[in-house]
Each structure stands twice: as C-alpha cells, then as structure tokens.
Design an enzyme around this catalytic site. Structure first.
Site, PDB file in Angstrom:
ATOM      1  N   THR A 124      -4.346   1.360  -2.596  1.00 36.13           N
ATOM      2  CA  THR A 124      -3.990  -0.050  -2.386  1.00 36.13           C
ATOM      3  C   THR A 124      -4.963  -0.988  -3.115  1.00 36.13           C
ATOM      4  OG1 THR A 124      -3.542  -1.703  -0.658  1.00 36.13           O
ATOM      5  CG2 THR A 124      -5.442  -0.306  -0.311  1.00 36.13           C
TER       6      THR A 124
ATOM      7  N   THR B  85       0.838  -1.181   0.000  1.00 34.31           N
ATOM      8  CA  THR B  85       0.000   0.000   0.000  1.00 34.31           C
ATOM      9  C   THR B  85       0.879   1.238   0.000  1.00 34.31           C
ATOM     10  OG1 THR B  85      -1.655  -1.096   1.320  1.00 34.31           O
ATOM     11  CG2 THR B  85      -1.596   1.291   1.487  1.00 34.31           C
TER      12      THR B  85
HETATM   13  C1  SD4 Z   1      -5.456  -3.027   3.820  1.00 35.77           C
HETATM   14  N1  SD4 Z   1      -3.848  -1.548   4.801  1.00 35.77           N
HETATM   15  O1  SD4 Z   1      -6.209  -3.175   2.866  1.00 35.77           O
HETATM   16  C2  SD4 Z   1      -4.178  -2.263   3.588  1.00 35.77           C
HETATM   17  C3  SD4 Z   1      -3.159  -3.242   3.134  1.00 35.77           C
HETATM   18  C4  SD4 Z   1      -1.761  -2.896   3.436  1.00 35.77           C
HETATM   19  O2  SD4 Z   1       0.370  -3.546   3.873  1.00 35.77           O
HETATM   20  O3  SD4 Z   1      -1.416  -1.792   3.771  1.00 35.77           O
HETATM   21  N2  SD4 Z   1      -0.867  -3.806   3.435  1.00 35.77           N
HETATM   22  O4  SD4 Z   1      -5.675  -3.500   4.930  1.00 35.77           O
END
Ligand code: SD4
Length: 341
Positions: free
Chosen positions: A216, A198
């Site tokens: 993301t 992300t």
């Molecule tokens: C999520 N925070 O969809 C995002 C994914 C992410 O490292 O940051 N992964 O939960």
C-alpha cells in the site's frame, strides 16, 4: 448506488469510507444488482473449494489472475502472492498502491508492504520511497537479511543494493490530486476513494501451503512518517500454515489497535470459520466503548486450511476478489453498519 455517491452521502467528517463485503457463509452464488465499476458482484458460497485458490482485497481481477497463473504453472503460494501484488503496484491508475499512489501531506509517496510464507517467515518494508515493487523488497528482507523489517532510507538503500531501480512514484494524476487537496488541506486522512485500495492477497497452492502479502501507499495525505497496519505482521497480515491466513484493509490505526489479522487467525484456530472470525474481529473494533467507527472503514478477508474463505467490513462496498475452480470473481462483502443502507 455509485460508490462515490455513497461516500458523499455518508456525511463523514472528511473521511472516505472503504467499504466492503463478505461472503455470507453458505449463501448460494448469485448475481447482485449493485453497481461496481461494470463488474459483476456476487455473494458466494463459503463452501470448501478445490485448490489452488487466491483471494485478494478489492476489485483486482488482473492481480488474482496473475497469481493463479503462477499457481497453475506449479508455482508456490509465495511466488503467487508476490507476483499478484506486483500487478497492482505497477498499475499507475491505482492511487493507493505502488507507482501512482497518493502522497503524504508533503507530496512524498511512501510505501508499506509485507509478505509471509508457509514457514511463518516474514519480511516487511515501511516508509519506503522511490521503489515501485515494495512487496518484492519485503520478500528480499525476508529471504536475504537476518531481519524482518527495514524502514525508510535503509530500506531504499537495501532495495537498490538488490538491483531495484529508484524512480519517481508521484504521477501527474496523483500530483494533481494532492495539489487540489492542498487548497483546503484538511488533515483527515482519506481512506479508499477508489474501487480498490491497499492490496492484500492470500493464496493456497496445490500442496495446500498458504502465503500472504500486502502492499500500500497508505492513507492519502497522511502525516510524513506515518506507517499503517499493512507492513505490521499480525496487524495487516498474518499467515499460519496450520490454520489459515488473514489480511486487512482500511484505517490501519484501528487494525493495529486490535492486532486484527492475528486475531482472525487465532479465532479460526479456536474453531471459527473464516467468515465468523472476520465478523468477530470487526465487532472488537466497533464495540469498543466510544468507538467512532462511523467515520472509518476496516475490512478483513481470510482463508482457512480447507480453502473456505470469508470477508467482512464495517461499512458497505468492500469486496474481495476470489479465483478458484476456474472462476475469477468479485465478491461483495457483508458488513456491520446497515444504517443508511
Ligand atoms: C493503511 N490499511 O495504511 C492501510 C490503508 C488502507 O484502505 O488499507 N486503506 O492504514
């Protein structure tokens, strides 16, 4: 230790850890010998630097370079974070953002993104399909609708009405990875299997105004319909132009439960440095009764109005890219869980 090896050794129950690092407040800049994709990793000073400045989650020097180019040409922080994030959205090799993002368990690539400006205006899209530049759609939601958030089919229709082109975001590489995953199809969302993830970006322009964005494809092989923290204002991102800004990465469910980015900004309002605020926000997660933090990662990066920055994560190997004073560098984050390190 190589990141992949670390993940393997972490004896996790099928959940890859996103790892991070933060600035040790006031530590001197120095080269760290730890490996990371051939890039130098440093721990850096937390001292106030000159403006403009850009920080982003993970190793995304091309994205921060783009954002800085915008700022150097006199562009504002909002343009900078949007254009910086777009670099990673278009990068098919990054399997956690935009085109080439890993799909959900049914093979659909679904994107979450948000953006927030110096006035506290914000826009977000959730469960957006077939549009590479989710962050730009979020900006359009902010600027051209009376709403903050659009989801799914409505978000896509809106994007197309604004001139965005629909395309297939599932690349051959991501399709192959999904096919492999299906062999066992263990329902354990994988966080952070690459050395970037992300992308969350914060910028302060030469006028001292702050904006932020986050984009993301969410957790790989998530349940269809799942939305994480990244498009949720206050969780994945929060900007208060009087105080500072924060953006999150990692297991979104845990960020949402503590409204992490808003928390970090409020802690800075109470006088904490960005570093202290990130550490406190992580401690809220790991110190919950029965917290199973060993099985997941969360990382925060933050900046305050003075241009001080901080970052902190639960586990090792999280990093922040920072472009300030002509230096575009990857900064290894400090982290909570020092067991097995
Ligand atoms: C999520 N925070 O969809 C995002 C994914 C992410 O490292 O940051 N992964 O939960």
């Amino acid at each position: 230790m190589k990141r992949r090896k670390f993940l393997k050794n972490a004896s996790l129950t099928g959940v890859g850890l996103a790892v991070g690092s933060t600035l040790a407040a006031c530590a001197d800049t120095k080269t760290d010998t730890t490996e990371n994709n051939n890039s130098e990793i440093v721990t850096a000073s937390n001292s106030t630097g000159t403006l403009p400045l850009v920080i982003a989650t993970w190793h995304v020097k091309e994205a921060t370079a783009k954002a800085m180019e915008v700022l150097q040409k006199g562009g504002n922080a909002l343009d900078a974070v949007e254009q910086g994030c777009m670099v990673e959205e278009a990068n098919e090799k990054g399997q956690s953002v935009g085109k080439g993002g890993l799909p959900d368990r049914d093979g659909n690539v679904t994107l979450d993104a948000c953006i927030m400006d110096k006035h506290g205006n914000c826009g977000s899209v959730v469960y957006l399909q077939n549009i590479t530049h989710a962050v730009s759609v979020a900006r359009k939601v902010m600027e051209d609708t009376p709403h903050v958030m659009l989801a799914g089919e409505g978000a896509k229709k809106f994007a197309i009405s604004q001139g965005f082109e629909a395309e297939d975001l599932l690349t051959e590489a991501s399709k192959e990875a999904w096919e492999k995953w299906k062999v066992e199809a263990k329902y354990k969302p994988i966080i952070n299997i690459e050395n970037h993830d992300t992308i969350g970006m914060l910028a302060i322009d030469k006028n001292g105004d702050i904006s932020g964005a986050c984009t993301t494809s969410g957790l790989a092989y998530k349940m269809g319909g799942r939305v994480g923290d990244s498009p949720i204002i206050g969780s994945g991102l929060f900007v208060d132009n009087e105080i500072g800004a924060c953006v999150a990465t990692g297991l979104g469910e845990e960020v949402v439960k503590t409204v992490g980015s808003f928390l970090v900004v409020e802690l800075m309002r109470q006088g904490k440095s960005p570093q202290e605020a990130c550490e406190e926000a992580i401690s809220r997660i790991v110190n919950k009764p029965n917290s199973n933090y060993k099985d997941f990662q969360v990382g925060y990066i933050a900046v305050n109005k003075n241009g001080q920055t901080g970052s902190y994560s639960i586990h090792q190997w999280f990093s922040m890219t920072k472009f300030q004073d002509g230096v575009n560098e990857q900064i290894q984050s400090d982290f909570f869980n020092k067991e097995n390190v």
